[in-house]
Write an enzyme that holds these catalytic residues in place. Structure first.
Site, PDB file in Angstrom:
ATOM      1  N   SER A 257       0.846  -1.366  -0.064  1.00 13.48           N
ATOM      2  CA  SER A 257       0.042   0.124   0.041  1.00 13.48           C
ATOM      3  C   SER A 257       0.829   1.379   0.058  1.00 13.48           C
ATOM      4  CB  SER A 257      -1.046  -0.141   1.230  1.00 13.48           C
ATOM      5  OG  SER A 257      -1.318   1.140   1.392  1.00 13.48           O
ATOM      6  N   LYS A 258       0.471   2.219  -0.632  1.00 17.07           N
ATOM      7  CA  LYS A 258       1.207   3.563  -0.738  1.00 17.07           C
ATOM      8  C   LYS A 258       0.215   4.450   0.339  1.00 17.07           C
ATOM      9  CE  LYS A 258       3.320   4.155  -5.029  1.00 17.07           C
ATOM     10  NZ  LYS A 258       4.333   3.348  -4.793  1.00 17.07           N
ATOM     11  N   ARG A 259      -0.872   4.067   0.886  1.00 17.12           N
ATOM     12  CA  ARG A 259      -1.413   4.890   1.957  1.00 17.12           C
ATOM     13  C   ARG A 259      -1.590   4.344   3.243  1.00 17.12           C
ATOM     14  NH1 ARG A 259      -3.917   5.046  -2.514  1.00 17.12           N
ATOM     15  NH2 ARG A 259      -3.560   6.581  -4.045  1.00 17.12           N
ATOM     16  N   PHE A 272       5.077   4.408   6.182  1.00 17.18           N
ATOM     17  CA  PHE A 272       6.038   5.718   6.094  1.00 17.18           C
ATOM     18  C   PHE A 272       6.795   5.645   7.233  1.00 17.18           C
ATOM     19  CE2 PHE A 272       1.434   6.885   4.689  1.00 17.18           C
ATOM     20  CZ  PHE A 272       1.887   6.862   3.523  1.00 17.18           C
TER      21      PHE A 272
END
Ligand code: GLU
Length: 496
Positions: A257-259, A272
């Site tokens: 996932s990028k989010r 992150f």
């Protein structure tokens, strides 16, 4: 170790969002290559997409890179021989290069309106053709087009992709990738705002900044042939291109996932870098963990502090195969690195977590606790859950948790009362050796030491999980320990 001359490598984030572990991996590999070859690690901010610009993002990158220990040799904040390093400050350079491309017949002005482009696309979709620019403005006379552009007519600049022949793009990990040129679109290089897009700006900067190795995500593979064509159009020597492997979700299904920050279903924790920091991971552990996402030294070694990585990393051992991200591995590494710290170092790392939890602890106090928790925590913030009670004026045990394992409330109350008597009878100096006295008491009561300690643990710490009980009691002190046990006995007596 990669042989050869000093590498000049760049990490080139777009300040459009947060610093993802996939990008951190790119930055790490760049850094390793630069350090081991005594080259330069360059930070370049690719901020030409003004619509998606996020003013917070650049700082987040600086902060997180520094936290990871990936210090750069040239960058927007420290300058360097190829300044400026922020693309929005380099627009004049791109403007001149665009002219050069147009004059050389490698690019052209395009005046097509968004409405026309939509129509073209819809028609192509209806005909089940690949959607791409249909080349209308490619056929304009260059002189007329220039005049219209200079006259202020709204336009973009497109790359004039050769219609014949093939392009061979060589990726270091995948070998040559051959593409028929007629399948490559006439990509936009400069938007109507006058801002260049990645395809032009990044190629220009990589060349001008004398980058030797371009390490980037594999999402750039589809436009890789275009990038090679742009280099060729300028007559520039190409760098070594390395497209890093795709990172997959822990399940191995789908791209990481990028989010999402926390997704217990897929096993994903934070994606992150700054969130990992907040969650109590050490930078050493994060570095070790991401180093193995697409690189390996051999088929069994895994523990690589950064200095070892500088010595051992090599681009030859990068793998192009997608890799599932394993968050339990991060916990594992974090435990290892936590245990490798000295008492003073760990106390320094822990202090901000206590402060964040609004616990008024100082370094000296935390140092006393470190030996009790160092072996037991996997993340720094677990220390707060485990040892926060030391700093509270009182604890609030759950009455049901006070009842000993496989015991009645009454028997538990009796055990607590007897423990109180036994501890009270100990002198201050004997108190430090209270374990023997408590074990004897367990024998006397006909219960296991674990059962007795369980009752006392909840009574004294308010928690079922705590640092070692005896040491904790010694730190808390006899007087408070007695008061808490007495209260626990009362609570137990009031239970059925
Ligand atoms: N700005 C690009 C990105 O963030 C950099 C890609 C590259 O490293 O070339 O995706």
């Amino acid at each position: 170790m990669t042989e050869g001359k000093p590498a000049r490598v760049r990490f080139a984030p777009s300040p459009t969002g947060r610093f993802h572990i996939g990008s951190a991996r790119t930055a790490l590999y760049d850094y390793l290559l630069a350090r081991q070859s005594e080259g330069q690690f360059i930070l370049r901010i690719e901020d030409t997409d003004r619509n998606r610009f996020d003013p917070q993002a650049e700082n987040e990158y600086y902060e997180a890179l520094r936290w990871l220990g990936l210090d750069w040799d040239e960058g927007p904040d420290i300058g360097g021989p190829f300044s400026p390093y922020r693309q929005s400050e380099r627009t004049e350079i791109y403007r001149q290069l665009t002219e050069e491309l147009i004059d050389g017949g490698h690019a052209y002005y395009c005046f097509c309106t968004p409405e026309r482009l939509t129509q073209v696309r819809q028609l192509q979709q209806k005909r089940k053709e690949p959607t791409r620019y249909d080349g209308l403005c490619r056929r304009l006379s260059p002189e007329d087009a220039r005049e219209r552009a200079l006259g202020g007519e709204r336009h973009v600049v497109r790359f004039k992709t050769p219609q014949e022949g093939q392009t061979t793009a060589v990726d270091f990990l995948r070998g040559p990738i051959k593409v028929d040129n007629h399948t490559i679109d006439d990509y936009i290089l400069v938007k109507s705002s006058g801002m260049p897009v990645y395809h032009l700006a990044a190629m220009a900067d990589d060349h001008l900044m004398e980058i030797t190795h371009v390490l980037r995500g594999s999402e750039w593979l589809p436009t890789f042939p275009l990038h090679v064509l742009i280099y060729e159009a300028f007559g520039w020597e190409q760098p070594i291109w390395i497209h890093l492997s795709v990172l997959l979700n822990p399940s191995g299904k789908g791209k990481l996932s990028k989010r999402s920050t926390v997704d217990p279903k897929s096993g994903a924790k934070a994606v992150f870098v700054n969130d990992l920091r907040e969650m109590g991971y050490l930078p050493q552990a994060v570095i070790n963990w991401i180093s193995l996402m697409g690189w390996s030294y051999d088929d069994h070694s895994e523990f690589f502090p950064i200095d070892d990585l500088i010595g051992k990393f090599s681009i030859e051992k990068l793998s192009p195969s997608p890799a599932a991200v394993n968050f339990s591995k991060l916990d594992h590494f974090n435990g290892l690195y936590i245990r490798s710290l000295s008492t003073d170092e760990l106390a320094e790392e822990l202090l901000p977590f206590f402060t964040k939890a609004e616990i008024d602890a100082d370094l000296t106090e935390i140092k006393v606790l470190v030996p009790l928790i160092q072996e037991r925590i996997r993340t720094l913030d677990e220390a707060v859950d485990m040892a926060g009670f030391f700093f509270q004026p009182d604890v609030h045990p759950e009455s049901s948790e006070l009842v000993g394992k496989k015991m009645s409330a009454q028997d538990s109350a009796r055990a607590a009362e007897r423990a109180h008597e036994v501890i009270q009878a100990l002198s201050e100096s004997e108190f430090e050796q209270l374990e023997g006295a408590l074990r004897d008491l367990a024998d006397e009561l006909g219960i296991k030491a674990g059962q007795l300690f369980g009752i006392l643990r909840v009574a004294v710490t308010g928690q079922k999980v705590s640092p070692p009980l005896i040491e904790s009691m010694v730190i808390i002190g006899k007087k408070i320990v007695l008061a808490r046990i007495e209260r626990a006995a009362k609570i137990l007596n009031s239970l059925e």
